[in-house]
Structure formats: structure tokens, C-alpha cells
Design an enzyme around this catalytic site. Structure first.
Site, short mmCIF file in Angstrom:
data_model
loop_
_atom_site.label_atom_id
_atom_site.label_comp_id
_atom_site.label_asym_id
_atom_site.label_seq_id
_atom_site.Cartn_x
_atom_site.Cartn_y
_atom_site.Cartn_z
N PHE A 128 50.31 36.51 42.65
CA PHE A 128 49.70 35.27 43.15
C PHE A 128 50.44 33.88 42.53
CE2 PHE A 128 46.09 32.10 43.23
CZ PHE A 128 45.93 32.09 44.44
N ASP A 145 47.53 41.69 35.90
CA ASP A 145 46.51 40.63 36.47
C ASP A 145 45.69 41.67 37.45
OD1 ASP A 145 44.85 38.97 38.19
OD2 ASP A 145 46.63 37.61 38.35
N TYR A 148 34.78 36.09 40.64
CA TYR A 148 34.32 35.60 41.76
C TYR A 148 34.65 36.38 42.96
CZ TYR A 148 38.72 33.13 41.58
OH TYR A 148 40.13 32.49 41.50
N LYS A 149 35.51 37.18 42.83
CA LYS A 149 35.71 38.11 44.15
C LYS A 149 35.03 39.41 44.25
CE LYS A 149 40.89 36.61 43.85
NZ LYS A 149 40.79 36.06 45.11
N ARG A 188 43.09 38.42 56.85
CA ARG A 188 42.83 39.17 55.80
C ARG A 188 41.45 39.43 55.77
NH1 ARG A 188 43.76 37.25 49.62
NH2 ARG A 188 42.28 35.81 50.30
#
Lengths: 396, 396
Positions: free
Chosen positions: A112, A183, A208-209, A355
Site C-alpha cells: 500500500f 502489514d 476499519y476494514k 474491487r
């Protein structure tokens, strides 16, 4: 008995099939009432005393224990705080000091971007020849050599869902004397993770995912227990001090993972996250993974049957795919807008990736079929090919 | 027309006189409903789309503008995020690179320990002879010389309330070629601050004290507008990137103060803070300061008249005192416990400081007299001298 599907525990708006839990999970119903009571009964009534009486001070460790269970970490090895970008910096700064003779941080172009930016910032700050070296994901294995101080990788690629082999790469890094930092942004709550088994030194991730902690929910950091008492925190804030309320003029690192705390914790966010994490207490991650793979396989099969103009951009082999399916389409932005407008929420990543995230806690096979039907309708009838959808495709 | 006293806008529990707004402000009544609607109507209903539709992405700048007004900063020069400890690191890392030939950060022993810890962490990370030098508050002026890279001070001493002269010290720092960083933790919402007038390069502060943003409310950072486009962020996170959603592999700093954003903002905390800041929109800071001084003078006069065994530990001259009054007492911890139990909430700082904060937004002269009456009762009747109050005095 598996207890995975808990649709009734979430707010899913009428007419929505939510395939974007890999970006921001939906709100667990229990959050609103719990946050309300934290505000009114704790902050409102206890005022400053909430730090002790309501347990705010221990919350980063308490929630850390909830997260630890999901990622195969020992109790007391995970603490919450700040944001994932800051946890990258914090872990990397500690990791690089463990290898004082080496200067290279190795990462990959599938990471990311913020992870790479934070490493760039750290390297720019330290000077002295430190370097961030970035190779293609498939070249990582060949790039690990005895010059590498730290290998920093995201296990699941945010665009394609492709996974790295955590155990194999950690072992390779260690064989070359490098420190390993993972990560887990797209791993925690998405796939089975065995952090302890991997033997990596550091891991970080967001909540938060897949963990449904809400927008801006705090991040987590893991330090391997045998190292936690020896690492030197660069972000040495007062809540990582051995005795924060002694107001000592010199920093003395706290015990174990507590030293990775920095400033005053975000109590309101942590309260929302803590109640969201309650939903994970009885989840068998192996069973969740099985169900996630089943939903993804169904989705791929139905998409390839009904919408052949979309190209699979994720690995076909589910063993090396996280909990998302990415599809390539030259006008992916416009197409995604049209699909979202019809209730199927996924997202878009430049330049051409659509996605879709798969979360068996609130999605079942019927949802997947219904979603594919809408996607097929948009794609096969060129409903995306209107100015209102295309107008923003250059500004993402 | 002054519009300072807004008692009805806050939750103040029955029987409580709250003299600890310098530690954690009370909850504005509007917070509960606003956070509820953010959770239910925004996160719940909009899901991922909240980032755009509900304006979450712009919130750190929007709230920054609310804070800017209170501290005399130009619009667009303040942004919210993270915690104060992290903002210390961020500001200091940028400041020190502005003076590449120098190696010394100068601070004082009256600074909040976390500021010193974070500087220690930065220095330890950078190596190369960087040094944190700490002198007594009254020695700062003599310690500023041409070897100093950055002067980092907290304007209002957290223990005594003693203020530094912001304009004079900034001017002195600049005369010696040093960069000036002010911590406004006990200034923002407490006293008049004219950041622009001071000409300092950096300022930081928290929002859970006088600004009533709630436990763990995000911090703020100010960069002088003429510098904001040139400083190099060490905490170079994706939301400080010029185009976060381009997912560029290389960091390109965003425009102006936006580059001081790091990771995903804590939307729930920011929502609570934003509605708390609404109460400041019509506040004249000069008038608030006048009322704060009046309450403090009344308190000191009545304490010295009725409770002479308490010694004033704050400056007697209100011109060099923030918005708190500190009293020294050898058994201060036990005494404060007994006072709190009777409804007057202040706090204690080791070894012997009883702190009381003054906040004219929800305190008036009658509250002060009532508080002094309770303090006098506890002190003059030795009500504090019981084991139940003294038991914890060694562990703070």
C-alpha cells in the site's frame, strides 16, 4: 458448530449488497447504543474519572487482546493506537535499529503506497545512507540478501488480493539476518493468520476494514513477545512510559508491548471498535476462511459465465488470494459507479481495477448471485456508458 | 455583547463543580445526538460513501479552521489529527531539518514530559549528535544561543499555570536563527493566543481540555503559512500526499498544511470535536480571558482567606498565569480525593500539587464560592486525613 453468518448484527441498508468491507466494514448494530452510553454515562457523568472508573486507560490493551486472537498472536502481544501509517513508522523505526550495520528496507510495489511513503519519510529523517528498496512482488524472494535490514511487506495486495507466503518469506528474511515486518491490513478478519507460527518480529494492521471498527478506527501493532522488552520506541510517548503519571522528565520504556503506546488513546473510537470486536469472540477463523473462499469461487464462476468482458485481476488459485476479487475493465470507474447506483457496493482502484470484498459475516450465497445479476445487467446493457458515470473517471 | 457563559450547553452532573476542564472538558450536550447521527445516518447508511457524501475526508481541515480562530491563526494554517505527542514529533522533525547545521533542541523542565520524551525519541532515532537540552523555565532566555536548532516550549506550565512570553521568546529564538515550536495544550481555549502575531514557525495542541472535544480527541498542528509549502514531512502518510487516491508509489507532499495529515482520520472523534467547537464560534477570546482571570482571582482570594494552609503554587500575577490555579499541600493527593468525593473535581500532580482549572463557559462566581466552601470544609476539619483517601497517594 460454526457461527459465522451474523447478518442481523449489522446495519445493511435496504437494497444494498455490500462488497466493500475490505475498505470500510458496515456498522455493527451494537455500536450506536454502546457509544451513546460511553458518551452519556462515562464522559458525561464520570468526567475525568472515566480514565479509571470506565477503564479507558486499559482499553488499548483490552482491545489489543481481542485482535490478537484473530491474528494468531499471544495474549499481551498486541496494542491499539494511532493509525496504520503511524504504526508502519513505529515498527520500522524499531526494526531498523535492531540491525545497526545495515541500511536497506526492502519492500514491494504491491505494498500500500502509504507504507512506502512512511518508509521514505523515515529514511529521509535518518539520513546516513538509509534506503528504501522496492521490487516487484514476485521479485521479493530474490531480493532478500545479507544487506537487508528489514523486509516490510503487506501480506494481501490491496489491488489484486494476491497473498505473500508469510512463513516462507519470514524464514527467508531470518536466514539472511533481516527483521520481518508484516502489514495485515487486508488479512486481519479476512484470512487465517498465525503470527506466532510465522515467527516474524513485527506486524501491524487496521481495524476499519474486515473488523468493522468504523471510519478512522485505531490501528494495531504486534511485537514478538521475546523482543517486546528490548526494542527501543522512536515514538516514545507518555503512555508508553513505565509510569505515565510519575511525570518523570526522562523516558523509561514501559513493560513489553505497552511501550508501543504513544499519546492519549481515542476513547470514542476504541469504544466503537471494542463492541465491534465482540462479534469475533466465537469466530473460528478456519471456518470463516472456508466460507470466504466459497463466496469468492461462486462470484468468479458466475461472473465468468455471465459477464465475460470483465477480466479476473486476482489470482485464480484461492490459496494465494485474500478475501477480495478484483476485475479489470478499461472503463472500470464508470462501470463501478453504475453498479453502486444499483445497490451493489464495491470500489475502484486506478487505473482499471474494480474491487469486490467478501465477508461471510454478513454475506451469503444469495447475496452473491443477486450482486452478479446486477453487475451483469450493468455490463451487458452498457448502462455504465453514460456521461454521468464517466465524468469523474479521470479524477480518482 | 459577550456570550461566554453557556452552562446549559454542557452536561454537568448534579452536585458537581467541575474544576478539571484543564484535564478533560465536560461533554457538550450536542455531542451525543450528533455522534449518534454520524454513526447511524452516515456510517450506517452511507457506508464507504461517507468519505465523500458526509464530508469525512475534509473534516481535519474543517475542524482545523474552527481551532485556528481560537488561537489567532490564519484560515487554512491548522489541521487536525493523531495525538499531541505525535504532533510534537511531527513538528520537531520538520523544524530540525530547517536548521541542518545545528544539533540542539532546547526545552525546559516545565514542559509536559511527553513532549520531552518525544524529542528524546526523535534524537535517538536520528543519531548524528542530535541533542535535547533541558533547562529550568526561568533559564530558557539565557540558554538560547546560536547553537540551538529549535526552541520547543509549552506556553502554559501544566503544573503551575505559569506562562512563557510567546512573542518575546519567539523573537529571541529568531534573533539566534532558531526555529520556534509552541505547545498550546493549556492555551487553546484558555487564554488569548495570537499565533500569527508571534511569528512562530510551528504550534501544536490538544482539544480534549479547554475545547471539550472528548477523551482522546485529535490534536492540532499549525505551520506558518509562508513555510507550509516548503517543509518536509517525516510522517509522510498517504493523506498528506498531493493525490492520495492516485496511489502513486512515491510520496509527493500535499499543498500547504495538508501535508501534515498522516493516516486515515478518526471520524467519530472528529465529529464529537466538530460539534464541541461550534460552541466557540461566537466567543470573544479577550472577554473569555477577562472572565477566566476574574474567577481565578476570586478563587485565590477566598482560598487565602478561608484555607490558609494551602500555599499558592501558581504565579500570583494573573498576567503570567494561564487558566488554572495550583495549590501546594504536603498531603495533596489525599486532600484532593476527599474534595472530589464532595463534588468539587480538580486533580493532583505529583509530588504535592492540587490543580484547579477555570473555564468561564460553564463556571460562574457562585460555583467558585461553593467550591471554596467545600475545600475549606475538607481542609479545616481534616476530612482528608483518613486511610481511605491516603491509601493511593504513593502510586500516582
Amino acid at each position: 458448530m460454526s457461527n459465522i453468518l451474523k447478518k442481523e448484527a449489522f446495519i445493511i441498508p435496504e437494497g444494498v449488497i455490500y462488497l466493500d468491507g475490505n475498505s470500510l466494514g458496515p456498522m455493527p448494530k451494537a455500536v450506536a447504543a454502546r457509544v451513546q452510553s460511553m458518551l452519556t454515562d462515562e464522559w458525561g457523568e464520570m468526567l475525568i474519572r472515566g480514565w479509571n472508573f470506565a477503564g479507558w486507560m486499559d482499553q488499548p490493551m483490552r482491545v489489543g487482546a481481542q485482535v490478537a486472537r484473530i491474528i494468531g498472536a499471544a495474549e499481551g502481544s498486541v496494542v491499539m493506537g494511532d493509525t496504520l501509517s503511524l504504526k508502519v513508522f513505529q515498527a520500522l523505526a524499531a526494526a531498523i535499529k535492531m540491525n545497526p550495520e545495515r541500511r536497506v528496507i526492502l519492500s514491494d510495489t504491491g505494498n500500500f503506497p502509504s507504507d512506502l511513503y512512511m518508509a521514505e519519510g523515515l529514511v529521509g529523517l535518518m539520513e546516513q545512507g538509509y534506503e528504501l528498496r522496492t521490487v516487484a512482488p514476485e521479485e521479493v524472494v530474490d531480493a532478500v540478501d545479507d544487506s537487508i535490514a528489514v523486509v516490510m511487506l503487506t501480506q494481501v495486495d490491496y489491488r489484486t488480493g494476491r497473498t505473500h507466503d508469510m512463513n516462507a518469506i519470514t524464514e527467508l528474511a531470518h536466514r539472511h539476518g533481516a527483521v520481518m515486518l508484516w502489514d495485515l491490513a487486508h488479512s486481519a478478519g479476512a484470512i487465517e493468520v498465525d503470527l506466532e507460527g510465522s515467527n516474524c518480529e513485527f506486524a501491524i494492521g487496521c481495524t476499519y476494514k474486515y473488523l468493522n471498527g468504523g471510519p478512522g478506527a485505531p490501528a494495531f501493532i504486534y511485537v514478538r513477545p521475546d523482543l517486546a522488552d528490548t526494542i527501543k520506541p522512536a515514538l516514545s510517548g507518555w503512555l508508553g512510559h513505565r509510569q505515565p503519571f510519575a511525570f518523570d522528565l526522562n523516558y523509561k520504556a514501559g513493560a513489553g508491548i505497552e511501550r508501543m503506546r504513544v499519546g492519549t488513546p481515542p476513547v470514542i473510537q476504541l469504544t466503537a471498535l471494542e463492541v465491534a470486536m465482540d462479534l469475533w469472540a466465537d469466530v473460528d477463523m478456519a471456518e470463516l476462511r472456508r466460507q470466504s473462499v466459497a463466496l469468492q469461487e461462486q462470484f468468479i464462476t458466475e461472473i465468468e459465465r455471465d459477464v465475460p468482458q470483465l477480466t479476473l485481476a486476482s489470482p485464480r488459485d484461492s490459496a494465494v488470494r485474500g478475501s477480495q476479487v478484483s476485475l479489470q475493465f478499461h472503463e472500470g470507474f464508470a462501470a463501478m459507479q453504475a453498479i453502486i447506483e444499483r445497490g451493489v457496493i464495491g470500489d475502484f482502484r486506478a487505473p482499471d481495477i474494480m474491487r469486490f470484498g467478501f465477508t461471510p459475516m454478513y454475506l451469503d450465497a444469495a447475496d452473491i448471485s443477486a450482486a452478479v445479476k446486477i453487475i451483469a445487467d450493468v455490463m451487458n446493457n452498457n448502462l455504465w456508458d453514460q456521461d454521468k458515470y464517466k465524468v469523474r473517471s479521470k479524477v480518482t
